[in-house]
Design an enzyme around this catalytic site. Structure first.
Site, PDB file in Angstrom:
ATOM      1  N   THR A  14       0.829  -1.203   0.000  1.00 41.41           N
ATOM      2  CA  THR A  14       0.000   0.000   0.000  1.00 41.41           C
ATOM      3  C   THR A  14       0.870   1.262   0.000  1.00 41.41           C
ATOM      4  O   THR A  14       0.366   2.369   0.136  1.00 41.41           O
ATOM      5  CB  THR A  14      -0.945   0.009   1.237  1.00 41.41           C
ATOM      6  OG1 THR A  14      -0.141  -0.207   2.399  1.00 41.41           O
ATOM      7  CG2 THR A  14      -1.998  -1.078   1.133  1.00 41.41           C
ATOM      8  N   GLY A  15       2.178   1.076  -0.172  1.00 37.58           N
ATOM      9  CA  GLY A  15       3.097   2.218  -0.168  1.00 37.58           C
ATOM     10  C   GLY A  15       3.128   2.933  -1.515  1.00 37.58           C
ATOM     11  O   GLY A  15       2.543   2.484  -2.507  1.00 37.58           O
ATOM     12  N   ASP A  16       3.864   4.045  -1.524  1.00 32.04           N
ATOM     13  CA  ASP A  16       3.924   4.921  -2.699  1.00 32.04           C
ATOM     14  C   ASP A  16       4.536   4.222  -3.918  1.00 32.04           C
ATOM     15  O   ASP A  16       4.031   4.313  -5.031  1.00 32.04           O
ATOM     16  CB  ASP A  16       4.756   6.152  -2.312  1.00 32.04           C
ATOM     17  CG  ASP A  16       4.727   7.208  -3.382  1.00 32.04           C
ATOM     18  OD1 ASP A  16       3.640   7.751  -3.637  1.00 32.04           O
ATOM     19  OD2 ASP A  16       5.785   7.472  -3.983  1.00 32.04           O
ATOM     20  N   ALA A  18       4.714   1.024  -4.624  1.00 34.84           N
ATOM     21  CA  ALA A  18       3.834  -0.005  -5.177  1.00 34.84           C
ATOM     22  C   ALA A  18       2.738   0.655  -6.023  1.00 34.84           C
ATOM     23  O   ALA A  18       2.448   0.212  -7.143  1.00 34.84           O
ATOM     24  CB  ALA A  18       3.225  -0.832  -4.052  1.00 34.84           C
ATOM     25  N   LYS A 180      15.683   1.413 -18.670  1.00 33.22           N
ATOM     26  CA  LYS A 180      15.154   2.435 -19.592  1.00 33.22           C
ATOM     27  C   LYS A 180      15.676   2.193 -21.006  1.00 33.22           C
ATOM     28  O   LYS A 180      16.843   1.845 -21.179  1.00 33.22           O
ATOM     29  CB  LYS A 180      15.559   3.838 -19.114  1.00 33.22           C
ATOM     30  CG  LYS A 180      14.805   4.261 -17.861  1.00 33.22           C
ATOM     31  CD  LYS A 180      15.208   5.655 -17.436  1.00 33.22           C
ATOM     32  CE  LYS A 180      14.505   6.057 -16.148  1.00 33.22           C
ATOM     33  NZ  LYS A 180      13.328   6.887 -16.352  1.00 33.22           N
ATOM     34  N   GLU A 214      14.352  17.259 -11.154  1.00 38.74           N
ATOM     35  CA  GLU A 214      12.955  16.833 -11.066  1.00 38.74           C
ATOM     36  C   GLU A 214      12.117  17.988 -10.533  1.00 38.74           C
ATOM     37  O   GLU A 214      12.572  18.734  -9.665  1.00 38.74           O
ATOM     38  CB  GLU A 214      12.811  15.651 -10.107  1.00 38.74           C
ATOM     39  CG  GLU A 214      13.581  14.417 -10.534  1.00 38.74           C
ATOM     40  CD  GLU A 214      13.277  13.222  -9.636  1.00 38.74           C
ATOM     41  OE1 GLU A 214      12.574  12.309 -10.083  1.00 38.74           O
ATOM     42  OE2 GLU A 214      13.735  13.231  -8.489  1.00 38.74           O
ATOM     43  N   ASP A 233      19.275   8.019  -2.760  1.00 38.66           N
ATOM     44  CA  ASP A 233      18.115   7.725  -3.606  1.00 38.66           C
ATOM     45  C   ASP A 233      18.497   7.739  -5.087  1.00 38.66           C
ATOM     46  O   ASP A 233      17.963   6.957  -5.876  1.00 38.66           O
ATOM     47  CB  ASP A 233      17.029   8.789  -3.334  1.00 38.66           C
ATOM     48  CG  ASP A 233      15.726   8.507  -4.054  1.00 38.66           C
ATOM     49  OD1 ASP A 233      15.313   7.338  -4.097  1.00 38.66           O
ATOM     50  OD2 ASP A 233      15.118   9.467  -4.591  1.00 38.66           O
ATOM     51  N   HIS A 238      21.061   5.312  -9.330  1.00 37.20           N
ATOM     52  CA  HIS A 238      20.777   5.552 -10.752  1.00 37.20           C
ATOM     53  C   HIS A 238      21.909   6.281 -11.492  1.00 37.20           C
ATOM     54  O   HIS A 238      22.316   5.879 -12.571  1.00 37.20           O
ATOM     55  CB  HIS A 238      19.518   6.410 -10.902  1.00 37.20           C
ATOM     56  CG  HIS A 238      18.290   5.809 -10.293  1.00 37.20           C
ATOM     57  ND1 HIS A 238      18.028   4.461 -10.305  1.00 37.20           N
ATOM     58  CD2 HIS A 238      17.235   6.378  -9.664  1.00 37.20           C
ATOM     59  CE1 HIS A 238      16.869   4.231  -9.711  1.00 37.20           C
ATOM     60  NE2 HIS A 238      16.363   5.375  -9.313  1.00 37.20           N
ATOM     61  N   LYS A 324      15.173  17.520  -6.159  1.00 37.13           N
ATOM     62  CA  LYS A 324      13.716  17.617  -6.121  1.00 37.13           C
ATOM     63  C   LYS A 324      13.318  19.090  -6.214  1.00 37.13           C
ATOM     64  O   LYS A 324      14.076  19.980  -5.814  1.00 37.13           O
ATOM     65  CB  LYS A 324      13.179  17.061  -4.798  1.00 37.13           C
ATOM     66  CG  LYS A 324      13.508  15.580  -4.566  1.00 37.13           C
ATOM     67  CD  LYS A 324      12.728  14.690  -5.475  1.00 37.13           C
ATOM     68  CE  LYS A 324      12.984  13.220  -5.190  1.00 37.13           C
ATOM     69  NZ  LYS A 324      12.698  12.355  -6.343  1.00 37.13           N
TER      70      LYS A 324
HETATM   71  C1  BG6 Z   1      13.211   6.617  -8.020  1.00 40.98           C
HETATM   72  C2  BG6 Z   1      13.550   7.603  -6.931  1.00 40.98           C
HETATM   73  O1  BG6 Z   1      14.029   5.486  -7.912  1.00 40.98           O
HETATM   74  O2  BG6 Z   1      13.399   7.230  -9.274  1.00 40.98           O
HETATM   75  C3  BG6 Z   1      12.681   8.841  -7.078  1.00 40.98           C
HETATM   76  O3  BG6 Z   1      13.318   6.993  -5.663  1.00 40.98           O
HETATM   77  C4  BG6 Z   1      12.780   9.429  -8.467  1.00 40.98           C
HETATM   78  O4  BG6 Z   1      13.034   9.803  -6.092  1.00 40.98           O
HETATM   79  C5  BG6 Z   1      12.535   8.345  -9.501  1.00 40.98           C
HETATM   80  O5  BG6 Z   1      11.829  10.451  -8.594  1.00 40.98           O
HETATM   81  C6  BG6 Z   1      12.745   8.829 -10.915  1.00 40.98           C
HETATM   82  O6  BG6 Z   1      12.331   7.824 -11.749  1.00 40.98           O
HETATM   83  P1  BG6 Z   1      11.533   7.965 -13.104  1.00 40.98           P
HETATM   84  O7  BG6 Z   1      10.562   6.860 -13.096  1.00 40.98           O
HETATM   85  O8  BG6 Z   1      10.931   9.330 -13.118  1.00 40.98           O
HETATM   86  O9  BG6 Z   1      12.528   7.743 -14.143  1.00 40.98           O
END
Ligand code: BG6
Length: 464
Positions: A14-16, A18, A180, A214, A233, A238, A324
């Protein structure tokens, strides 16, 4: 397509994460006919949610994040959704074992088990131990979200726990930037085209920018984000994986396993970051967000200069940036070539730039100079653009869809391994040990002014 009957247990259902990513990806797989013929999804969480209410929760998530339930076989899909409440830890499995038992009776004997840990990294060790304790680890595949660990030390301890319960072949550590389309095109474009292969080198490339600003804030994930921050994060995860994609030496083949080894090898050449070449920021108003600590020192922005200590990249800065609530939402990897040493008279001096836009279905752009048709010699900067979705018969899949499909197929090639992650943690260790001062930045801006100096002399290609 995967054919074995599969029970998919979604921890943190039920988290963000998911709601935003995993459940929509699962429904997309259903629409595309890529789920095995017999499957069930069991959501897990602390609360006691009736199966019916969980189905409604999934329905709402799909309405919000897509694909809309009406676009696919919703009735058939929702029948296969269950919820097991009461948490799951070593002392008590809550109702999960009962619900799995029930689902197994429905599906028939010996379905495959896939556990998806869509929870913060602090919960990984406990859940992993509980899987072992309650007999749910044997033969199962276990998917870990990123970040895999909260510090270099915690990473090592997590990895030990995981390996006492699971064999490495059962472990799937997700980094969805590797799934991606445009990320995968980084190596295809380079190794399949001599034009690029020949120039992918310090002799021709002056700098690389990996820029992921973002506009999003921390929305419904304040608790996760405040304990994580931008370095964990996005940067060590990434952005480092994408930097490795750009910088890797030619792999033995374009097969995913060889690519993975090549990525890991180059991460070992990442020079540990120098805190003097890193800017950390926090957007104004972050501490007022519900769920964020009143005196939080969490970074919502990071810009860093990364050096790669090998012959190919000596002296070429890799500028990495993400944050962010910035002025724009983009995901761009740009290789800036050197300007011609002695441009001919009458030609402007401008560097070529090759950009991979990782967002959405992906796009490749090449900036060059061309003569404007006409009697006069007029040279114009121009950009050639290739949206990947416009290639003939393209069928782009969002990264989570692609990666969950790989889990169902048992294909680990786009998932990270401990060697590469250990090297990535080593490279960020100096800024975890001695974090640079946290600078404030206004929402909707390009981040702290200090980052401008980092990108001198040419500056960031986006914004300032
Ligand atoms: C997630 C991060 O892994 O990737 C988020 O936890 C970030 O903070 C997101 O916004 C960005 O991913 P996307 O789907 O926009 O490429």
């Amino acid at each position: 397509m995967a054919t074995a009957k599969t029970v998919f247990v979604l921890f943190g259902a039920t988290g963000d994460l998911a709601r935003r990513m995993v459940l929509p990806a699962f429904y997309t797989l259903a629409i595309e006919g890529l789920l095995p013929p017999g499957w069930a999804l069991i959501g897990n969480g602390r609360g006691d949610v009736a199966h019916e209410d969980f189905r409604k929760h999934v329905h709402d998530a799909l309405v919000e994040f897509g694909p809309h339930p009406d676009q696919g076989p919703w009735r058939e899909f929702e029948r296969r959704l269950y919820f097991a409440g009461g948490g799951f830890d070593t002392d008590s499995p809550g109702s999960l074992l009962d619900v799995i038992g029930h689902v197994r009776r429905e599906l028939g004997p010996r379905p495959e088990l896939v556990h998806y840990l869509a929870v913060p990294p602090q919960a990984f060790p406990g859940l992993t131990r509980a899987l072992g304790q309650h007999g749910l680890a044997e033969g199962a595949r276990v998917v870990y979200e990123k970040p895999y660990g909260t510090s270099p030390k915690n990473f090592r301890s997590l990895n030990r726990i995981v390996h006492t319960v699971l064999d490495e072949s059962q472990v799937y550590r997700i980094d969805h930037f590797l799934g991606k389309e445009a990320t995968q095109n980084l190596h295809v474009l380079r190794f399949a085209n001599e034009l690029f292969a020949a120039n992918w080198h310090r002799d021709h490339i002056e700098s690389v920018q990996i820029d992921v600003p973002e506009t999003l804030g921390v929305a419904d994930r304040a608790a996760f984000y405040d304990a994580t921050g931008a370095v964990l994060d996005m940067l060590v995860t990434h952005l480092f994986q994408v930097a490795a994609e750009v910088a890797m030496e030619p792999p033995a083949s374009l097969g995913a396993a060889d690519l993975q080894s090549a990525r890991e090898r180059v991460i070992r050449s990442f020079r540990p970051l120098d805190p003097a070449e890193v800017v950390l920021g926090q957007f104004d108003g972050y501490r007022d967000v519900k769920g964020i600590a009143a005196r939080s020192r969490t970074d919502t922005y990071v810009a860093a200069k990364l050096w790669i200590d090998n012959a190919r990249w000596k002296g070429v800065p890799f500028l990495l940036r993400t944050g962010k609530r910035m002025a724009a939402g983009e995901q761009r990897v740009t290789l800036v070539l050197r300007t011609p040493p002695r441009p001919l008279k009458g030609l402007p001096a401008q560097a070529n730039a090759l950009t991979f836009s990782l967002a959405g279905d992906g796009q490749i752009e090449l900036r060059l100079l061309a003569k404007k048709p006409g009697v006069e010699l007029q040279v114009e900067p121009a950009t050639v653009t290739l949206p990947l979705a416009e290639l003939p018969d393209a069928e782009p899949l969002p990264p989570y869809v692609r990666l969950i499909h790989d889990v169902l197929l048992g294909d680990r090639s786009l998932f990270t391994r401990p060697d590469g992650l250990s090297a990535a943690w080593r490279a960020v260790q100096p800024i975890l040990d001695a974090p640079p001062r946290l600078a404030r930045y206004p929402q909707g801006s390009w981040g702290p002014a200090a980052a401008r100096k980092l990108a001198a002399p040419h500056g960031w290609l986006l914004g300032q």
